[in-house]
Design an enzyme around this catalytic site. Sequence first.
Site, PDB file in Angstrom:
ATOM      1  N   ARG A 289     -26.771  26.524   2.133  1.00  0.00           N
ATOM      2  CA  ARG A 289     -25.232  26.413   2.544  1.00  0.00           C
ATOM      3  C   ARG A 289     -24.486  27.126   1.836  1.00  0.00           C
ATOM      4  O   ARG A 289     -23.308  26.976   1.436  1.00  0.00           O
ATOM      5  CB  ARG A 289     -24.504  25.040   2.480  1.00  0.00           C
TER       6      ARG A 289
HETATM    7  N1  EPU Z   1     -27.757   9.341   9.645  1.00  0.00           N
HETATM    8  C1  EPU Z   1     -27.452   8.018   9.316  1.00  0.00           C
HETATM    9  N2  EPU Z   1     -26.345   7.619   9.247  1.00  0.00           N
HETATM   10  C2  EPU Z   1     -25.219   8.429   9.332  1.00  0.00           C
HETATM   11  C3  EPU Z   1     -25.571   9.911   9.256  1.00  0.00           C
HETATM   12  C4  EPU Z   1     -26.931  10.178   9.468  1.00  0.00           C
HETATM   13  O1  EPU Z   1     -28.374   7.177   9.247  1.00  0.00           O
HETATM   14  O2  EPU Z   1     -24.039   7.998   8.937  1.00  0.00           O
HETATM   15  C5  EPU Z   1     -29.179   9.590   9.753  1.00  0.00           C
HETATM   16  C6  EPU Z   1     -29.797   9.372  11.233  1.00  0.00           C
HETATM   17  O3  EPU Z   1     -30.989   8.812  11.109  1.00  0.00           O
HETATM   18  C7  EPU Z   1     -29.808  10.786  11.505  1.00  0.00           C
HETATM   19  C8  EPU Z   1     -30.194  11.397  10.139  1.00  0.00           C
HETATM   20  O4  EPU Z   1     -29.391  10.902   9.329  1.00  0.00           O
HETATM   21  O5  EPU Z   1     -30.467  10.625  12.445  1.00  0.00           O
HETATM   22  C9  EPU Z   1     -29.942  12.934  10.455  1.00  0.00           C
HETATM   23  O6  EPU Z   1     -28.824  13.338  10.736  1.00  0.00           O
HETATM   24  P1  EPU Z   1     -28.407  14.704  11.052  1.00  0.00           P
HETATM   25  O7  EPU Z   1     -29.241  15.263  11.619  1.00  0.00           O
HETATM   26  O8  EPU Z   1     -27.072  14.993  11.206  1.00  0.00           O
HETATM   27  O9  EPU Z   1     -28.821  15.646   9.582  1.00  0.00           O
HETATM   28  P2  EPU Z   1     -27.612  15.897   8.243  1.00  0.00           P
HETATM   29  O10 EPU Z   1     -28.780  15.967   7.149  1.00  0.00           O
HETATM   30  O11 EPU Z   1     -26.620  14.597   8.121  1.00  0.00           O
HETATM   31  C10 EPU Z   1     -27.512  18.389   8.346  1.00  0.00           C
HETATM   32  C11 EPU Z   1     -26.553  19.573   8.155  1.00  0.00           C
HETATM   33  C12 EPU Z   1     -25.845  19.665   9.778  1.00  0.00           C
HETATM   34  C13 EPU Z   1     -26.713  19.888  10.574  1.00  0.00           C
HETATM   35  C14 EPU Z   1     -27.990  18.759  10.756  1.00  0.00           C
HETATM   36  C15 EPU Z   1     -28.978  19.016  11.700  1.00  0.00           C
HETATM   37  C16 EPU Z   1     -25.635  19.364   6.065  1.00  0.00           C
HETATM   38  C17 EPU Z   1     -24.636  18.760   5.022  1.00  0.00           C
HETATM   39  N3  EPU Z   1     -25.567  19.052   7.364  1.00  0.00           N
HETATM   40  O12 EPU Z   1     -26.961  17.314   8.470  1.00  0.00           O
HETATM   41  O13 EPU Z   1     -24.991  20.572   9.392  1.00  0.00           O
HETATM   42  O14 EPU Z   1     -26.257  19.840  11.934  1.00  0.00           O
HETATM   43  O15 EPU Z   1     -28.519  18.600   9.340  1.00  0.00           O
HETATM   44  O16 EPU Z   1     -29.500  20.068  11.651  1.00  0.00           O
HETATM   45  O17 EPU Z   1     -26.671  19.919   5.535  1.00  0.00           O
HETATM   46  C18 EPU Z   1     -22.629  21.066   8.939  1.00  0.00           C
HETATM   47  O18 EPU Z   1     -23.043  21.699   7.979  1.00  0.00           O
HETATM   48  O19 EPU Z   1     -21.324  21.175   9.120  1.00  0.00           O
HETATM   49  C19 EPU Z   1     -23.424  20.360   9.621  1.00  0.00           C
HETATM   50  C20 EPU Z   1     -23.263  19.615  10.731  1.00  0.00           C
END
Ligand code: EPU
Length: 298
Positions: free
Chosen positions: A169
């Site tokens: 990031r």
């Molecule tokens: N999850 C939970 N509870 C929550 C949120 C997430 O249990 O409240 C678990 C779920 O199991 C879900 C998993 O986390 O399936 C993964 O969630 P997500 O795919 O949203 O992954 P993330 O690590 O939360 C990162 C990036 C996102 C990007 C996604 C998907 C960061 C900070 N965030 O999110 O990027 O869209 O991977 O590739 O690195 C952004 O940077 O603004 C952003 C949205």
Amino acid sequence: MRVGGAAEWLLEPATPAELAAAWNAARERGHLPRVLGGGANTVVDEGILPGVVIATDRMRRVFRPAAGEDDLEARAPRAAIAHDDPARDPRLVAWCGASLPGLLRAARDLGYRGLEGLVGVPGNVGGGVAMNAGGRWGEMWDVVERVRVLAADGTLEDLERAACSPRYRDANLGGRVIVGAVLRFEPDARAAIEERMRVYLTEKRRVQPVTEWSAGCIFKNPDPELSEGRSAGKLVEDCGGKSLARGDAIVSPLHGNFIVNRGKASAADVFTLMEDLRDLVLEKAGLALEFEVKRWRA
Ligand code: EPU
């Protein structure tokens, strides 16, 4: 996020040279300009933001470089480029104001693989490159071959990928402004690219409030070794943060790393809720989360 006020001065350059001129004009008058891309990851204060904002909205060009030419400058479209085989040189030049969704569509239509993982990411190329936007299916710097940057002293410089050390990031360019980038893809079948985009978007819609008013993820994910593999969203959830709200700013019930504006939230509501969440995770899990969202205070 649909919050925030107005800029005291808003400059809208249409070319890289105009961007440099706008930057230098502001600096000569004692301002350090703030540069606004698509605004997708920025929360702006209410009222009048003092100083100069340079919006890159008008710098939208995306084009295929002609053979031997990829100098990021504008040129008239050439029939030769339109009719030759795109797979022979699977690159695109994108200026900072080009939208990321538009760039992904252009790459898909040309049969260029490499950025499908950014499907559903809003914002512009400049912000996407500066913050190394992405997620679990890939990130912006996977395809960056060269960037043109504007240094604080107003000079434009081209940096090869090998001279840069992008990280999670963060393009890690010391605050230099992204003016544009040369992007290198891999040729692939359009149908295969489209299918990957469909699968990623379906998964994203399942776990994130993609159609609501938000600024994307509020926090960067912490080092998994410190958080026992838990993402920022999972940490907020485990600490009970999903029930928190300030005015119309609420934590998304779907994803703990998203703050959603339910309608009439103010920037102050959002800023306060961001700090509430950071304090909560620090207190309950002992982890200091780092904001991913940029806060522009008046
Ligand atoms: N999850 C939970 N509870 C929550 C949120 C997430 O249990 O409240 C678990 C779920 O199991 C879900 C998993 O986390 O399936 C993964 O969630 P997500 O795919 O949203 O992954 P993330 O690590 O939360 C990162 C990036 C996102 C990007 C996604 C998907 C960061 C900070 N965030 O999110 O990027 O869209 O991977 O590739 O690195 C952004 O940077 O603004 C952003 C949205």
